[in-house]
Design an enzyme around this catalytic site. Structure first.
Site, PDB file in Angstrom:
ATOM      1  CG  ASN A  46      30.694  21.550   7.820  1.00 12.54           C
ATOM      2  OD1 ASN A  46      29.617  21.231   8.353  1.00 12.54           O
ATOM      3  ND2 ASN A  46      31.538  22.400   8.388  1.00 12.54           N
ATOM      4  CD1 TRP A  47      25.823  19.608   3.286  1.00 14.37           C
ATOM      5  CD2 TRP A  47      23.989  18.639   4.146  1.00 14.37           C
ATOM      6  NE1 TRP A  47      25.403  18.637   2.414  1.00 14.37           N
ATOM      7  CE2 TRP A  47      24.284  18.031   2.917  1.00 14.37           C
ATOM      8  CE3 TRP A  47      22.885  18.190   4.882  1.00 14.37           C
ATOM      9  CZ2 TRP A  47      23.490  17.000   2.387  1.00 14.37           C
ATOM     10  CZ3 TRP A  47      22.110  17.159   4.368  1.00 14.37           C
ATOM     11  CH2 TRP A  47      22.422  16.577   3.127  1.00 14.37           C
ATOM     12  CE  LYS A  48      30.701  25.786   7.564  1.00 15.07           C
ATOM     13  NZ  LYS A  48      31.495  26.987   7.607  1.00 15.07           N
TER      14      LYS A  48
ATOM     15  CG  HIS B  76      34.003  23.565  11.954  1.00 14.69           C
ATOM     16  ND1 HIS B  76      33.741  24.909  12.067  1.00 14.69           N
ATOM     17  CD2 HIS B  76      34.144  23.314  10.629  1.00 14.69           C
ATOM     18  CE1 HIS B  76      33.723  25.441  10.851  1.00 14.69           C
ATOM     19  NE2 HIS B  76      33.970  24.491   9.962  1.00 14.69           N
TER      20      HIS B  76
ATOM     21  CD  GLU C 271      31.475  27.626  11.240  1.00 16.61           C
ATOM     22  OE1 GLU C 271      30.656  26.697  11.171  1.00 16.61           O
ATOM     23  OE2 GLU C 271      31.965  28.169  10.218  1.00 16.61           O
TER      24      GLU C 271
ATOM     25  CD  GLU D 136      37.550  23.615   7.753  1.00 17.92           C
ATOM     26  OE1 GLU D 136      37.033  23.324   6.673  1.00 17.92           O
ATOM     27  OE2 GLU D 136      36.892  23.886   8.773  1.00 17.92           O
TER      28      GLU D 136
ATOM     29  N   GLY E  59      34.055  30.723   4.813  1.00 21.25           N
ATOM     30  CA  GLY E  59      32.827  31.445   4.495  1.00 21.25           C
ATOM     31  C   GLY E  59      33.051  32.892   4.083  1.00 21.25           C
TER      32      GLY E  59
ATOM     33  CB  SER F 166      36.561  30.355   0.533  1.00 24.21           C
ATOM     34  OG  SER F 166      35.928  31.152   1.516  1.00 24.21           O
TER      35      SER F 166
ATOM     36  N   GLY G   1      32.119  23.954   2.994  1.00 24.73           N
ATOM     37  CA  GLY G   1      30.836  24.430   3.509  1.00 24.73           C
ATOM     38  C   GLY G   1      29.949  24.918   2.375  1.00 24.73           C
ATOM     39  N   GLY G   2      29.995  26.212   2.112  1.00 25.42           N
ATOM     40  CA  GLY G   2      29.100  26.854   1.150  1.00 25.42           C
ATOM     41  C   GLY G   2      28.960  26.135  -0.182  1.00 25.42           C
TER      42      GLY G   2
HETATM   43  P1  PGA Z   1      33.329  27.264   3.594  1.00 25.78           P
HETATM   44  O1  PGA Z   1      33.376  26.447   4.994  1.00 25.78           O
HETATM   45  O2  PGA Z   1      33.660  26.280   2.509  1.00 25.78           O
HETATM   46  O3  PGA Z   1      31.919  27.798   3.504  1.00 25.78           O
HETATM   47  O4  PGA Z   1      34.365  28.348   3.706  1.00 25.78           O
HETATM   48  C1  PGA Z   1      34.337  25.456   5.213  1.00 25.78           C
HETATM   49  C2  PGA Z   1      34.168  24.888   6.604  1.00 25.78           C
HETATM   50  O5  PGA Z   1      33.899  25.649   7.547  1.00 25.78           O
HETATM   51  O6  PGA Z   1      34.294  23.664   6.813  1.00 25.78           O
END
Ligand code: PGA
Length: 256
Positions: free
Chosen positions: A13-15, A99, A101, A171, A177, A217, A238-239
């Site tokens: 997930n590149w966001k 998600h 967010e 999640e 993050g 994470s 994500g990261g």
């Molecule tokens: P993260 O994000 O791996 O940076 O914690 C995961 C996500 O929000 O899908």
């Protein structure tokens, strides 16, 4: 179907990251490596701007390219939104739905998330449906109320869609993050509970075939113990997905 029959999935997930040039570079590096990913489904969820390019590059590969959001109506006066037909038009196979967010920053409700999940399935796109609780909800014992409510809203809307047509991702918001990963045992406990609820609200076939990912994470140094958990079918990352080398390590580790 036994647990071992579920094919693991590793999803990036590149966001809100990567230009078209950066996306091209990433896909060019990932595609030959992902061709050897054997038993793992690989998915990359990019921003809208590089989705067309990424989808075109992945066209003759096994890699799924997905959007991070869409709207459940097909067309009309919805300024700023993108629909399932518009995504299918550029070769998109999948979409992240709900998600945290989107839920927390953009106010998406359980009802909207459920409609998006249903529309994605009907349109032939694989939705990766995210659920999870805040730190306050976990600390006050409200984790299951929150997560089960999110799941039930989706299941009420999904009708008789089968277990292979959707993916869930647990999640916990406090782990996203933050570097503060849920312990592998916490991830297993939550995902086992989710699978149990799916068994109750639907049936064994659905619960045993649906994939449930963990996200929050996930990194190369914690993926092995997360994947070792019986009910965890992969990761939404994500990261640690932003660098192709790191994402590739996660794909390798998911081949369980
Ligand atoms: P993260 O994000 O791996 O940076 O914690 C995961 C996500 O929000 O899908």
């Amino acid at each position: 179907m036994t647990e071992g029959a579920r094919r693991p999935m590793m999803a990036a997930n590149w966001k809100m990251n990567k230009t078209i040039t950066e996306a091209e570079r990433y896909m060019a590096a990932l595609l030959p490596r992902a061709a050897n990913s054997g038993g793992v489904d690989v998915a990359v969820f990019t921003p809208f701007t590089c989705l067309g390019v990424a989808a075109r590059m992945a066209e003759n590969s096994e890699v799924l390219v997905g959007a991070q959001n869409f709207y459940f109506e097909d067309s009309g006066a919805f300024t700023g939104e993108v629909s399932a037909p518009l995504l299918l038009d550029i070769g998109v196979d999948a979409v992240v739905v709900g998600h945290s967010e989107r839920r927390e920053v953009f106010g998406e409700t359980d009802e909207v998330v459920a409609k998006k999940a249903k529309r994605a399935v009907d349109a032939g796109m694989l939705p990766v449906i995210c659920v999870g609780e805040t730190k306050e909800e976990r600390d006050s014992g409200g984790m299951w109320d929150k997560v089960s409510g999110q799941i039930k809203a989706v299941m009420d809307e999904l009708g008789d869609a089968d277990g292979n047509s959707v993916v869930f991702a647990y999640e916990p918001i406090w782990a996203i993050g933050t570097g503060d990963t849920a312990s592998p045992e916490d991830a297993q406990e939550a995902i086992e509970q989710i699978r149990g609820l799916l068994r109750e609200t639907r049936d064994d076939a659905f619960a045993d075939s649906v994939r449930i990912l963990y996200g929050g994470s996930v990194k190369p140094d914690n993926i092995a113990e997360i994947m070792a958990q019986e009910d965890v079918d992969g990761g939404l990352v994500g990261g640690a997905s932003l660098e192709v080398e790191s994402f590739e390590k996660l794909i390798e580790a998911a081949d369980k």
